[in-house]
Structures are given as C-alpha cells and as structure tokens.
Design a protein around this motif. Structure first.
Motif, PDB file in Angstrom:
ATOM      1  N   GLN A   1     -47.557  82.347  62.484  1.00 46.47           N
ATOM      2  CA  GLN A   1     -46.736  81.958  63.631  1.00 46.47           C
ATOM      3  C   GLN A   1     -46.557  83.179  64.521  1.00 46.47           C
ATOM      4  OE1 GLN A   1     -45.229  78.877  64.071  1.00 46.47           O
ATOM      5  NE2 GLN A   1     -45.695  77.938  62.091  1.00 46.47           N
ATOM      6  N   GLY A   2     -46.792  83.028  65.823  1.00 45.26           N
ATOM      7  CA  GLY A   2     -46.509  84.090  66.762  1.00 45.26           C
ATOM      8  C   GLY A   2     -47.593  85.157  66.820  1.00 45.26           C
ATOM      9  N   ASP A   3     -47.262  86.264  67.482  1.00 43.87           N
ATOM     10  CA  ASP A   3     -48.213  87.342  67.736  1.00 43.87           C
ATOM     11  C   ASP A   3     -48.006  88.489  66.736  1.00 43.87           C
ATOM     12  OD1 ASP A   3     -48.827  85.768  69.864  1.00 43.87           O
ATOM     13  OD2 ASP A   3     -47.967  87.078  71.397  1.00 43.87           O
ATOM     14  N   HIS A   4     -49.128  89.021  66.236  1.00 46.77           N
ATOM     15  CA  HIS A   4     -49.065  90.089  65.242  1.00 46.77           C
ATOM     16  C   HIS A   4     -50.155  91.116  65.518  1.00 46.77           C
ATOM     17  CE1 HIS A   4     -46.332  87.683  62.651  1.00 46.77           C
ATOM     18  NE2 HIS A   4     -47.005  86.661  63.166  1.00 46.77           N
ATOM     19  N   GLU A   5     -49.987  92.300  64.944  1.00 47.33           N
ATOM     20  CA  GLU A   5     -50.984  93.350  65.081  1.00 47.33           C
ATOM     21  C   GLU A   5     -51.193  94.006  63.722  1.00 47.33           C
ATOM     22  OE1 GLU A   5     -51.423  97.519  67.532  1.00 47.33           O
ATOM     23  OE2 GLU A   5     -50.793  95.738  68.657  1.00 47.33           O
ATOM     24  N   THR A   6     -52.437  94.384  63.427  1.00 49.23           N
ATOM     25  CA  THR A   6     -52.763  94.985  62.140  1.00 49.23           C
ATOM     26  C   THR A   6     -53.997  95.864  62.297  1.00 49.23           C
ATOM     27  OG1 THR A   6     -53.106  94.481  59.791  1.00 49.23           O
ATOM     28  CG2 THR A   6     -54.272  93.095  61.377  1.00 49.23           C
ATOM     29  N   ASP A   7     -54.361  96.550  61.223  1.00 49.94           N
ATOM     30  CA  ASP A   7     -55.600  97.337  61.255  1.00 49.94           C
ATOM     31  C   ASP A   7     -56.826  96.430  61.102  1.00 49.94           C
ATOM     32  OD1 ASP A   7     -54.238  99.785  61.493  1.00 49.94           O
ATOM     33  OD2 ASP A   7     -54.047  99.977  59.321  1.00 49.94           O
ATOM     34  N   VAL A   8     -56.775  95.539  60.101  1.00 47.67           N
ATOM     35  CA  VAL A   8     -57.916  94.669  59.807  1.00 47.67           C
ATOM     36  C   VAL A   8     -57.414  93.247  59.628  1.00 47.67           C
ATOM     37  CG1 VAL A   8     -59.905  94.251  58.325  1.00 47.67           C
ATOM     38  CG2 VAL A   8     -59.044  96.585  58.607  1.00 47.67           C
ATOM     39  N   CYS A   9     -58.032  92.318  60.332  1.00 49.22           N
ATOM     40  CA  CYS A   9     -57.767  90.896  60.145  1.00 49.22           C
ATOM     41  C   CYS A   9     -58.964  90.281  59.421  1.00 49.22           C
ATOM     42  CB  CYS A   9     -57.537  90.195  61.480  1.00 49.22           C
ATOM     43  SG  CYS A   9     -57.200  88.414  61.306  1.00 49.22           S
ATOM     44  N   VAL A  10     -58.712  89.681  58.278  1.00 45.44           N
ATOM     45  CA  VAL A  10     -59.751  89.069  57.462  1.00 45.44           C
ATOM     46  C   VAL A  10     -59.670  87.561  57.615  1.00 45.44           C
ATOM     47  CG1 VAL A  10     -60.651  88.759  55.123  1.00 45.44           C
ATOM     48  CG2 VAL A  10     -59.694  90.978  55.804  1.00 45.44           C
ATOM     49  N   ILE A  11     -60.791  86.923  57.920  1.00 45.77           N
ATOM     50  CA  ILE A  11     -60.862  85.470  58.054  1.00 45.77           C
ATOM     51  C   ILE A  11     -61.454  84.907  56.769  1.00 45.77           C
ATOM     52  CG2 ILE A  11     -61.807  83.542  59.362  1.00 45.77           C
ATOM     53  CD1 ILE A  11     -62.045  85.444  61.765  1.00 45.77           C
TER      54      ILE A  11
ATOM     55  N   PRO B   1     -60.141  93.285  68.942  1.00 46.38           N
ATOM     56  CA  PRO B   1     -60.372  91.836  68.860  1.00 46.38           C
ATOM     57  C   PRO B   1     -59.069  91.087  68.579  1.00 46.38           C
ATOM     58  CG  PRO B   1     -61.913  93.058  67.467  1.00 46.38           C
ATOM     59  CD  PRO B   1     -60.890  94.028  67.927  1.00 46.38           C
ATOM     60  N   VAL B   2     -59.034  89.839  69.035  1.00 54.27           N
ATOM     61  CA  VAL B   2     -57.882  88.980  68.805  1.00 54.27           C
ATOM     62  C   VAL B   2     -58.368  87.722  68.087  1.00 54.27           C
ATOM     63  CG1 VAL B   2     -55.898  87.794  69.796  1.00 54.27           C
ATOM     64  CG2 VAL B   2     -56.811  89.847  70.918  1.00 54.27           C
ATOM     65  N   VAL B   3     -57.704  87.390  66.990  1.00 54.86           N
ATOM     66  CA  VAL B   3     -58.043  86.206  66.202  1.00 54.86           C
ATOM     67  C   VAL B   3     -56.942  85.177  66.418  1.00 54.86           C
ATOM     68  CG1 VAL B   3     -58.536  85.328  63.889  1.00 54.86           C
ATOM     69  CG2 VAL B   3     -59.217  87.660  64.505  1.00 54.86           C
ATOM     70  N   PHE B   4     -57.336  83.974  66.871  1.00 52.06           N
ATOM     71  CA  PHE B   4     -56.371  82.942  67.245  1.00 52.06           C
ATOM     72  C   PHE B   4     -56.354  81.810  66.222  1.00 52.06           C
ATOM     73  CE2 PHE B   4     -57.616  85.001  71.171  1.00 52.06           C
ATOM     74  CZ  PHE B   4     -56.448  85.076  71.917  1.00 52.06           C
ATOM     75  N   THR B   5     -55.157  81.349  65.880  1.00 52.65           N
ATOM     76  CA  THR B   5     -54.973  80.087  65.173  1.00 52.65           C
ATOM     77  C   THR B   5     -54.210  79.151  66.106  1.00 52.65           C
ATOM     78  OG1 THR B   5     -52.830  80.628  64.178  1.00 52.65           O
ATOM     79  CG2 THR B   5     -54.813  81.379  63.003  1.00 52.65           C
ATOM     80  N   ALA B   6     -53.898  77.953  65.627  1.00 55.23           N
ATOM     81  CA  ALA B   6     -53.209  76.988  66.491  1.00 55.23           C
ATOM     82  C   ALA B   6     -51.829  77.467  66.899  1.00 55.23           C
ATOM     83  CB  ALA B   6     -53.110  75.639  65.776  1.00 55.23           C
ATOM     84  N   GLN B   7     -51.188  78.281  66.062  1.00 56.94           N
ATOM     85  CA  GLN B   7     -49.801  78.644  66.344  1.00 56.94           C
ATOM     86  C   GLN B   7     -49.539  80.148  66.393  1.00 56.94           C
ATOM     87  OE1 GLN B   7     -48.205  76.211  63.034  1.00 56.94           O
ATOM     88  NE2 GLN B   7     -47.033  75.134  64.606  1.00 56.94           N
ATOM     89  N   GLY B   8     -50.624  80.933  66.412  1.00 54.10           N
ATOM     90  CA  GLY B   8     -50.402  82.366  66.445  1.00 54.10           C
ATOM     91  C   GLY B   8     -51.676  83.130  66.725  1.00 54.10           C
ATOM     92  N   GLN B   9     -51.558  84.434  66.756  1.00 53.89           N
ATOM     93  CA  GLN B   9     -52.719  85.283  66.983  1.00 53.89           C
ATOM     94  C   GLN B   9     -52.491  86.644  66.329  1.00 53.89           C
ATOM     95  OE1 GLN B   9     -52.526  85.172  71.352  1.00 53.89           O
ATOM     96  NE2 GLN B   9     -52.102  87.375  71.321  1.00 53.89           N
ATOM     97  N   VAL B  10     -53.608  87.273  65.927  1.00 54.97           N
ATOM     98  CA  VAL B  10     -53.556  88.591  65.312  1.00 54.97           C
ATOM     99  C   VAL B  10     -54.488  89.513  66.086  1.00 54.97           C
ATOM    100  CG1 VAL B  10     -53.955  89.947  63.232  1.00 54.97           C
ATOM    101  CG2 VAL B  10     -53.086  87.611  63.036  1.00 54.97           C
ATOM    102  N   ARG B  11     -53.945  90.612  66.571  1.00 55.18           N
ATOM    103  CA  ARG B  11     -54.743  91.648  67.224  1.00 55.18           C
ATOM    104  C   ARG B  11     -55.034  92.733  66.191  1.00 55.18           C
ATOM    105  NH1 ARG B  11     -55.444  92.747  72.556  1.00 55.18           N
ATOM    106  NH2 ARG B  11     -53.832  91.194  73.019  1.00 55.18           N
ATOM    107  N   ALA B  12     -56.303  93.161  66.107  1.00 53.92           N
ATOM    108  CA  ALA B  12     -56.683  94.090  65.043  1.00 53.92           C
ATOM    109  C   ALA B  12     -57.698  95.103  65.550  1.00 53.92           C
ATOM    110  CB  ALA B  12     -57.258  93.320  63.860  1.00 53.92           C
TER     111      ALA B  12
END
Length: 427
Positions: A25-35, A218-229
């Motif tokens: 949920q919402g916007d987040h930031e991290t070093d690595v986003c794993v799908i 890069p930004v990874v999007f889901t239906a209700q949030g996103q992760v910038r990594a």
C-alpha cells in the motif's frame, strides 16, 4: 482486492504456520525490489540482506505459491542440460565457472537449513535410475563427467545395488548421489522467507506487479502501491506472464503433475524405498518420487506444454506409478496437483540484465530447486559489483522457439512425443 490462496496440494496441507503478509500500500523506497517470492526471489533477497542491503519482495499470491511450493522436493545437482552440452557451447573459463556452480545449490540449501533452523524434512541421498543398458552407460559417463568437476559423492549401482534402494524390478542399475536429497519444498521457502524478515527484509503478498518503469531509479507498480529502488530483480519464472516482453519471448510455461498417496505405513514404505532416498529415472519425460515425512509416496512426472491444468491428474500419473510399484494398485491418492515451470529451448537458465539495474533469472527447465539457490547468490554478487559468475550465465546462447509464440506449444509437444517414443523403445 483479490486473494489468491495456495493450491490444494499435500505441501499446502502440511505447511508450517506462516503469517499472512499484507499487500503493498502506498509509496516506498528501498535498495532492491524483488518481484516474486519463490526460491529465486527469496534466495536473492536473503543473500542481499546478509550483505546489508534493504530489500522489499513483492509476491502476486503467497510465498512459494508457484513451482517453489509445488515441485517434487528433490535436491538434484547440475542443470537440465548437463555439463558436456555446456562445454560444447562455451569457452573453457565459462565452462569451468558453470561447472563449479552446478554442485553449489545443494550446499546452499543445507547451509540455510542449518543457519536459520528451517524445519523442512531434509533427507540426504538421491538416485538416478536406469531403465535399460543404454541409460546405465549414460550414467557411467555422467559420473566421470561430474567427477572431472570435483563432484565425487557418486556411486554406480548394478542391478542388485539398485534393488537395495528401490523396491522394484523396473531398473537395471543406477547412480547414487550422496549430496542429493529431498525436502518439503514449501516449508523450505517459508523458512527462508522467515529468515528474510528476521534480517529486516519486507515481503508483501497478494501484490501482483502491473508495471515496471525503467530508469536510473526503477519504479515497480502494483494496483495499490509502488516501490522505487536502486535495483530490481525479476524472479517470476513461469508465473511472470507478459509483465516484461523480452523475458517472455524466449521461454514457455509448462506444467508438471504430482500426486501424493495416503500414508503407506512403515513396512510398505521400507519395502519401496528402504534407504529413504529420492529417485528419478533417466527418461526424457521422467518420473520422480520420494517418501514424505509421514510416509506418503510423492510421485510426479509428465509435462503439459503451455501450462494448462489437466482435467484428471491422477489418471495421467497413476499408470506410471503402478508400472514402477504394482503393489500400490489399491492405494488411495489423497492429493493431486499441477505446478508450472519455465522451459527454454536450450533447457539452460536465462540470466541477464535489462538496462543497467533490472536483473533477472528464469527458465530452470525443471531443474530449479538447486539452481535457483545458486541464482540468488549470483544475482546478489552482480548487484554488489562482482559479475564474473553472473556473466558466465548471461553469455549462454538462447533462441526463440520455432514458429514463435503462436506455435511454440505444438512444436515442443511434437519434439517431446519423439523423445517419448525413444524412451518407450529404449532408444
């Protein structure tokens, strides 16, 4: 919001307790986003966290929902295409690196189980069973090949030796790999996911990724949030779909079927597999089986190209089960399920990078339990700037399926039919 549960498998029914992880949920930031929270994704996340990275894992369903939680549970060394094939395709340095990594996955699994006290019914010993003399000669060559790469925990079995480890008259011999073995695959990945969280990693379930925006961050999007990594690792394998078109073009999801019998009792279990080793035969379309901790026979095989769910899994698998163990004619099948793996035309894994910071590994081609754990280490090394082993995989040649995506299923099925005839007639 949709909720995707585990499939109705023996593994899901006997899984260790695990928390429901909240959706992103919402916007987040991290070093690595794993799908993807299967073996590849969780293994990568764990290696990165041990090196001090911040990691967020996004999973479309539940941890281990795909092949990682549905497979035969066998620890099998090397790749779906063996090292002799690789040697013909690459130079000596690349072959050396790939050869060394071919036997690393099982060691990683055992280290993880010990370090993080993972309860996954780990047992040692795996057997390759030869149905005819030609297959036995191949195992003799395979033993010599693996020993050339320093893997010496191997023992050839003659007709008497094979009957001491498998209670059937079907085989003429085999090879025991003492570094092979078997596990409860879903409990392994659940334990590794708990280890990820113990090191501060974040896992979001029920969070299918809908878009990956490439760029310096890069930004990874889901239906209700996103992760910038800073980096993204794509580890969806057969369940990635068309999220990233370049990754879908040279691979094909396939289904493998597994059944689990009712508990057999100690006497019958000892009769079938007296040493409690796992077994796979040497056919192109092979059968594989082992005992569970509660003495069920878990028996798998068959391939459905294009990853359709068969209407009657038991009807597909039971004839092979009885061909191997006629004494089980009246046994009840308690569970039957299918799981998808990702096939490449070369049957070797595809590893690479999109742009500067989106890494991927896919296409285990049915050999994923050990390879994915190596892949996690290799991807983590590359993100840390140590790319020699990553480059060895990335340089493997890969080709599109004949006829493109429209005809990849019929062409591949036709090829499998040819090999099935060879298996049947001992070719």
């Amino acid at each position: 919001m949709s909720h995707t549960p585990y499939p109705d498998s023996y593994y899901a029914a006997s899984a260790n307790p695990a928390p429901d992880r909240p959706a992103l949920q919402g916007d987040h930031e991290t070093d690595v986003c794993v799908i993807g929270a299967g073996y590849t994704g969780i293994s990568t996340a764990l290696f990165l966290l041990e090196q001090g990275f911040r990691v967020t894992v996004l999973e479309a369903a539940r941890v281990g929902f795909g092949a990682s939680g549905r497979n035969g549970g066998q620890i099998v060394n090397s790749y779906s295409r063996d090292l002799d094939v690789i040697e013909k395709q690459v130079g000596p340095q690349q072959a050396r690196l790939l050869g060394e990594m071919a036997f690393e996955g099982g060691r990683i699994i055992r280290e993880r189980v010990q370090r993080y006290a993972i309860d996954c019914d780990l047992k040692d010993g795996g057997v390759f069973a030869a149905i005819n003399a030609k297959q036995l000669r191949h195992l003799e060559q395979q033993k010599a090949l693996w020993e050339r790469y320093g893997h010496t925990q191997l023992e050839l079995l003659d007709d008497r030796g094979i009957r001491s480890v498998v209670g059937t008259e079907r085989y003429v011999g085999g090879m025991l790999d003492r570094s092979g073995g078997h596990i409860h695959p879903l409990n392994l990945v659940l334990g590794e996911a708990a280890a990820v969280e113990s090191l501060g990693g974040i896992i979001h379930e029920q969070s299918p990724v809908v878009k990956v925006q490439q760029g310096a961050m890069p930004v990874v999007f889901t239906a209700q949030g996103q992760v910038r990594a800073r980096f993204v690792v794509v580890a969806g394998n057969a369940y990635l779909g068309d999220l990233l078109a370049p990754l879908a073009a040279k691979s094909m999801p396939c289904g493998s079927q597994v059944i689990a019998t009712e508990p057999l009792g100690e006497e019958m279990a000892r009769r079938l597999l007296p040493q409690d080793y796992c077994v796979e035969d040497c056919n192109y379309l092979l059968d594989y089986y082992r005992l569970s901790a509660d003495r069920r026979l878990i028996f798998g095989g068959g391939v459905v190209y294009g990853a359709r769910d068969p209407a009657n899994i038991e009807a597909l698998i039971r004839p092979n089960l009885l061909r191997t163990f006629p004494a089980l004619r009246d046994v009840k099948i308690d569970y039957a399920w299918t799981g998808n793996f990702l096939l490449t035309l070369s049957r070797l894994p595809q590893v690479g990078r999109l742009g500067d910071n989106i890494y991927y590994s896919q296409g285990c081609s049915g050999h994923g339990v050990t390879y994915t754990h190596v892949a996690g280490k290799v991807l983590a090394e590359a993100i840390r700037g140590q790319a020699e082993r990553f480059d060895a995989f990335a340089a493997l040649p890969h080709y599109p399926f004949p006829g493109g995506r429209l005809f990849r299923v019929p062409f591949t099925a036709l090829g499998a039919w040819y090999y099935q005839l060879r298996d049947r007639f001992g070719g």
